[in-house]
Scaffold this motif. Structure first.
Motif, mmCIF file in Angstrom:
data_model
loop_
_atom_site.group_PDB
_atom_site.id
_atom_site.type_symbol
_atom_site.label_atom_id
_atom_site.label_comp_id
_atom_site.label_asym_id
_atom_site.label_seq_id
_atom_site.Cartn_x
_atom_site.Cartn_y
_atom_site.Cartn_z
ATOM 1 N N ALA A 42 10.848 57.101 76.740
ATOM 2 C CA ALA A 42 12.144 56.657 77.274
ATOM 3 C C ALA A 42 12.445 55.235 76.843
ATOM 4 O O ALA A 42 13.579 54.921 76.430
ATOM 5 C CB ALA A 42 12.137 56.766 78.797
ATOM 6 N N TYR A 43 11.444 54.354 76.930
ATOM 7 C CA TYR A 43 11.685 52.961 76.553
ATOM 8 C C TYR A 43 11.914 52.834 75.059
ATOM 9 O O TYR A 43 12.797 52.079 74.618
ATOM 10 C CB TYR A 43 10.518 52.073 76.977
ATOM 11 C CG TYR A 43 10.677 50.663 76.473
ATOM 12 C CD1 TYR A 43 11.689 49.843 76.978
ATOM 13 C CD2 TYR A 43 9.865 50.160 75.455
ATOM 14 C CE1 TYR A 43 11.881 48.561 76.484
ATOM 15 C CE2 TYR A 43 10.050 48.879 74.971
ATOM 16 C CZ TYR A 43 11.057 48.093 75.491
ATOM 17 O OH TYR A 43 11.256 46.822 74.995
ATOM 18 N N ASN A 44 11.142 53.560 74.248
ATOM 19 C CA ASN A 44 11.328 53.495 72.795
ATOM 20 C C ASN A 44 12.736 53.945 72.404
ATOM 21 O O ASN A 44 13.364 53.357 71.514
ATOM 22 C CB ASN A 44 10.288 54.356 72.084
ATOM 23 C CG ASN A 44 8.907 53.725 72.114
ATOM 24 O OD1 ASN A 44 8.768 52.508 72.241
ATOM 25 N ND2 ASN A 44 7.871 54.545 72.024
ATOM 26 N N PHE A 45 13.234 54.970 73.097
ATOM 27 C CA PHE A 45 14.588 55.440 72.799
ATOM 28 C C PHE A 45 15.619 54.372 73.153
ATOM 29 O O PHE A 45 16.497 54.045 72.348
ATOM 30 C CB PHE A 45 14.896 56.727 73.569
ATOM 31 C CG PHE A 45 16.345 57.107 73.523
ATOM 32 C CD1 PHE A 45 16.893 57.651 72.368
ATOM 33 C CD2 PHE A 45 17.180 56.882 74.620
ATOM 34 C CE1 PHE A 45 18.255 57.982 72.303
ATOM 35 C CE2 PHE A 45 18.522 57.205 74.570
ATOM 36 C CZ PHE A 45 19.064 57.759 73.410
ATOM 37 N N THR A 46 15.509 53.805 74.370
ATOM 38 C CA THR A 46 16.507 52.821 74.795
ATOM 39 C C THR A 46 16.439 51.547 73.949
ATOM 40 O O THR A 46 17.472 50.971 73.602
ATOM 41 C CB THR A 46 16.331 52.461 76.283
ATOM 42 O OG1 THR A 46 14.997 51.985 76.511
ATOM 43 C CG2 THR A 46 16.589 53.660 77.168
ATOM 44 N N LEU A 472 11.032 49.172 82.769
ATOM 45 C CA LEU A 472 11.896 48.627 81.723
ATOM 46 C C LEU A 472 13.070 49.544 81.416
ATOM 47 O O LEU A 472 14.112 49.090 80.928
ATOM 48 C CB LEU A 472 11.092 48.382 80.444
ATOM 49 C CG LEU A 472 9.938 47.375 80.538
ATOM 50 C CD1 LEU A 472 9.269 47.212 79.186
ATOM 51 C CD2 LEU A 472 10.420 46.030 81.053
ATOM 52 N N VAL A 473 12.908 50.838 81.706
ATOM 53 C CA VAL A 473 13.992 51.788 81.435
ATOM 54 C C VAL A 473 15.210 51.459 82.301
ATOM 55 O O VAL A 473 16.353 51.682 81.904
ATOM 56 C CB VAL A 473 13.512 53.236 81.686
ATOM 57 C CG1 VAL A 473 14.634 54.239 81.459
ATOM 58 C CG2 VAL A 473 12.332 53.559 80.762
ATOM 59 N N ALA A 474 14.964 50.899 83.501
ATOM 60 C CA ALA A 474 16.067 50.536 84.401
ATOM 61 C C ALA A 474 16.920 49.421 83.832
ATOM 62 O O ALA A 474 18.033 49.172 84.316
ATOM 63 C CB ALA A 474 15.507 50.124 85.757
ATOM 64 N N ALA A 475 16.440 48.730 82.799
ATOM 65 C CA ALA A 475 17.173 47.585 82.255
ATOM 66 C C ALA A 475 18.495 47.996 81.621
ATOM 67 O O ALA A 475 19.448 47.208 81.630
ATOM 68 C CB ALA A 475 16.311 46.849 81.232
ATOM 69 N N LEU A 476 18.576 49.199 81.069
ATOM 70 C CA LEU A 476 19.807 49.597 80.381
ATOM 71 C C LEU A 476 21.002 49.680 81.340
ATOM 72 O O LEU A 476 22.024 49.016 81.109
ATOM 73 C CB LEU A 476 19.602 50.911 79.633
ATOM 74 C CG LEU A 476 20.798 51.395 78.811
ATOM 75 C CD1 LEU A 476 21.193 50.349 77.777
ATOM 76 C CD2 LEU A 476 20.481 52.731 78.127
ATOM 77 N N PRO A 477 20.925 50.466 82.421
ATOM 78 C CA PRO A 477 22.069 50.461 83.347
ATOM 79 C C PRO A 477 22.279 49.105 84.021
ATOM 80 O O PRO A 477 23.425 48.726 84.309
ATOM 81 C CB PRO A 477 21.703 51.546 84.374
ATOM 82 C CG PRO A 477 20.230 51.723 84.258
ATOM 83 C CD PRO A 477 19.900 51.437 82.845
ATOM 84 N N LEU A 478 21.190 48.371 84.267
ATOM 85 C CA LEU A 478 21.334 47.055 84.895
ATOM 86 C C LEU A 478 22.077 46.072 83.984
ATOM 87 O O LEU A 478 22.784 45.191 84.471
ATOM 88 C CB LEU A 478 19.967 46.493 85.271
ATOM 89 C CG LEU A 478 19.330 47.057 86.543
ATOM 90 C CD1 LEU A 478 17.907 46.539 86.708
ATOM 91 C CD2 LEU A 478 20.156 46.704 87.776
ATOM 92 N N THR A 479 21.929 46.219 82.671
ATOM 93 C CA THR A 479 22.650 45.347 81.737
ATOM 94 C C THR A 479 24.153 45.528 81.902
ATOM 95 O O THR A 479 24.921 44.554 81.930
ATOM 96 C CB THR A 479 22.241 45.641 80.284
ATOM 97 O OG1 THR A 479 20.826 45.505 80.150
ATOM 98 C CG2 THR A 479 22.928 44.683 79.317
ATOM 99 N N VAL A 480 24.578 46.779 82.020
ATOM 100 C CA VAL A 480 26.003 47.065 82.243
ATOM 101 C C VAL A 480 26.459 46.441 83.560
ATOM 102 O O VAL A 480 27.536 45.843 83.646
ATOM 103 C CB VAL A 480 26.251 48.584 82.240
ATOM 104 C CG1 VAL A 480 27.715 48.885 82.535
ATOM 105 C CG2 VAL A 480 25.848 49.194 80.901
ATOM 106 N N ILE A 481 25.632 46.570 84.590
ATOM 107 C CA ILE A 481 25.963 46.015 85.906
ATOM 108 C C ILE A 481 26.090 44.494 85.822
ATOM 109 O O ILE A 481 27.000 43.892 86.406
ATOM 110 C CB ILE A 481 24.907 46.435 86.947
ATOM 111 C CG1 ILE A 481 25.004 47.939 87.210
ATOM 112 C CG2 ILE A 481 25.079 45.663 88.246
ATOM 113 C CD1 ILE A 481 23.881 48.494 88.070
ATOM 114 N N LEU A 482 25.198 43.840 85.084
ATOM 115 C CA LEU A 482 25.247 42.383 84.943
ATOM 116 C C LEU A 482 26.550 41.933 84.276
ATOM 117 O O LEU A 482 27.165 40.946 84.697
ATOM 118 C CB LEU A 482 24.055 41.885 84.126
ATOM 119 C CG LEU A 482 22.863 41.328 84.907
ATOM 120 C CD1 LEU A 482 22.304 42.365 85.866
ATOM 121 C CD2 LEU A 482 21.770 40.874 83.964
ATOM 122 N N LEU A 483 26.960 42.637 83.232
ATOM 123 C CA LEU A 483 28.216 42.289 82.553
ATOM 124 C C LEU A 483 29.404 42.472 83.491
ATOM 125 O O LEU A 483 30.327 41.648 83.514
ATOM 126 C CB LEU A 483 28.381 43.141 81.289
ATOM 127 C CG LEU A 483 27.352 42.883 80.175
ATOM 128 C CD1 LEU A 483 27.518 43.899 79.050
ATOM 129 C CD2 LEU A 483 27.478 41.469 79.624
#
Length: 557
Positions: A42-46, A472-483
């Motif tokens: 999952a992390y390698n993909f993201t 670390l996989v949670a970082a992708l949706p959290l990045t959108v939330i931060l923006l």
């Protein structure tokens, strides 16, 4: 003004988060290899598909925070306009430093530059003087303003909405200008649950890694066995320490430990600076800052689509994913302790000061290790390759009072871990009691025990690495939330300032109208008719006219 809602009891966010975390821990315990495979995939993909998105987003956040601080909005207080900060500047910076870095800076202060010294970011020959220069440049970058910009935007947004808008201190409420103030309960709960899970997994795995380092240091210095029993003993001891600190409250335990951490760190910097190669360290620091500034944007977007270099994915993208996953916890804590400061002061204190301390730390300790390998034929880089936890202690072998320095560093690691863990229990209490700024001791105790149980179980099952990667996989949706949080913050500030300007303009207009009326009144004479004729009396004489009316009548018949 009182908060709109103060919920003292555990809510659905608590129970849902606890259940999901328990299931993940059971999975990591029963099938740690399977979890690691899933998490890695999952992390390698993201990171492969969205590494560019992480790098670009964090750079945008850096520029946004800096721009907001130097703009006219920088003067806005996080609280009432007349409110003063509760904590002294040193105590505030100490709490920022301890919570944001944890034991990570101690762990990687030597290990990272020595790792880059061996395997360079750009493919330059390893273990060379150019490799040493690049090692410091990229270490400064990875621990610099980009990392702290993520904490800045979360903390600043939460603080503004809590202390200027009187909202509850949870992530979803900062998005009200984007998603609306009512409804969308499922979306709100999902955002808050994601923040809780990322915090628990991130802090638990960090504490676990820190425990491994403590055990490695004790083994290196005192030949203490590295086994499960000692790891569990360390875990139990840390649990007692950070629960004691958390239950004594923010103004006692956490504040005291944070000041102790910062004081110890500064003291160690001074000692090693003067015991080590002082001139070399100062030159390394100056050159490293110059290289960092000169290559700022190139490193910020340092992808390698043409030659397939995976260094950025393994280090910078991984770092950004990690700090983004940590950001709800660190940001919420920073917001809680920053009431009364201006936006400009907040951004300077969070975005600039901790990264500056980090670069000094890396220059002193990493620079000393590089000097020893380059000019004294030591092999600290080799020791790091064999066991990354030994980097500090392998370096101190070459110092006088090496045992004393090693013991102090072990103490510093412990206090950092305790501060991170007790801050996390405090923030998790806020997150899972509907934003209550002072969660009950029961809630904090539950989260403290649960995190220690997670660490203990994963140490026994060797599942720490898998759970860390999963976080670390949670970082992708959290990045959108931060923006979205940044957009929401700017939109709200601009609306609030527009309203303030309109109110001030209305007040000025009203004042002008009153002034003009008074001037007109004072300018126009009062005309009095009597059988003796018409007589004009200036308004300045009106009072005397009224008071002396009888005399006036007598004189004029």
């Amino acid at each position: 003004m009182k908060p709109k809602i103060r919920a003292k009891h555990m809510n659905n966010i608590f129970w849902t988060s606890a259940v999901i975390i328990t299931l993940l821990v059971i999975w990591g315990t029963v099938d740690s290899a399977g979890m690691s495979r899933w998490a890695d995939a999952a992390y390698n993909f993201t990171s492969d598909a969205f590494g560019w998105f992480y790098l670009l987003s964090v750079l945008v956040i850096v520029l946004f925070c800096a721009g907001l601080a130097i703009s006219k909005y920088g003067r806005i207080k996080l609280g009432r306009d007349d409110e003063k900060p509760k904590y002294s500047y040193f105590a505030w910076i100490g709490m920022l430093f301890s919570t944001g870095f944890g034991a990570g800076l101690v762990f990687w202060g030597i290990a990272e530059p020595m790792s880059h010294f061996t395997n360079t970011p750009t493919g330059t020959e390893g273990l060379s003087t150019q490799a040493a220069r690049l090692a410091m440049q990229y270490s400064f970058f990875n621990w610099g303003v980009h990392q702290w910009s993520v904490f800045t935007i979360v903390g600043l947004t939460l603080a503004y909405f809590q202390f200027r808008k009187n909202e509850r201190g949870i992530i979803s409420n900062t998005l009200n200008p984007v998603i609306g103030k009512s409804g969308k309960k499922l979306l709100r709960n999902t955002i808050n649950i994601l923040a809780v899970i990322a915090t628990v997994l991130g802090v638990a795995t960090s504490v676990g890694m820190g425990i491994l380092q403590i055990n490695g240091g004790l083994n290196y210095v005192f030949n203490v066995p590295q086994n499960t029993i000692f790891l569990l003993v360390i875990t139990g001891g840390l649990l007692l320490l950070y629960l004691t600190s958390a239950l004594t409250g923010l103004d006692k335990g956490i504040k005291f430990l944070s000041i102790l951490n910062l004081s110890l760190a500064i003291g160690l910097i001074i000692v090693v600076l003067f015991l080590g190669p002082t001139k070399f360290i100062l030159e390394v620091f100056a050159l490293g800052i110059g290289d960092y500034m000169q290559n700022f944007f190139g490193m910020s977007l340092g992808l390698s689509p043409y030659d397939g270099n995976t260094w950025s994915k393994g280090w910078t993208v991984n770092y950004w994913a990690w700090v983004i996953a940590w950001s709800p916890f660190v940001g919420a804590f920073i917001a809680r302790i920053s009431r009364g400061r201006t936006i400009r002061e907040f951004v300077f204190g969070v975005l600039i000061v901790p990264p500056f301390i980090a670069t000094v730390w890396i220059a002193v300790f990493g620079g000393t290790a590089l000097y020893m390998d380059l000019f004294q034929n030591t092999n600290i880089a080799g020791a790091v390759q064999n066991d990354v936890t030994s980097a500090l202690f392998a370096t101190f072998e070459n110092f006088p009072m090496s045992t004393v320095l090693s013991v102090v560093f072990i103490l510093l690691i412990i206090t950092f871990l305790v501060t991170s863990a007790d801050s996390a229990t405090f923030v998790l209490g806020i997150m899972t009691t509907n934003g209550d700024p002072n969660p009950s001791n029961l809630v904090k105790s539950i989260w403290g025990v649960l995190m220690s149980a997670i660490v203990a179980v994963l140490i026994i099952s060797s599942g720490l690495q898998g759970l860390q990667t999963a976080s670390l996989v949670a970082a992708l949706p959290l990045t959108v939330i931060l923006l979205l949080m940044g957009f929401s913050l700017l939109k709200t500030i601009r609306q609030d300032e527009t309203v303030t300007v309109e109110v001030e303009q209305e007040a000025e207009v009203s004042e002008e109208v009153v002034t003009e009326s008074v001037v007109t009144y004072q300018a126009a004479p009062l005309k009095i008719k009597s059988h003796a004729g018409t007589k004009e009396i200036p308004n300045s004489n009106l009072l005397s006219f009224i008071n002396g009316g009888k005399q006036y009548d007598d004189e004029n018949g």
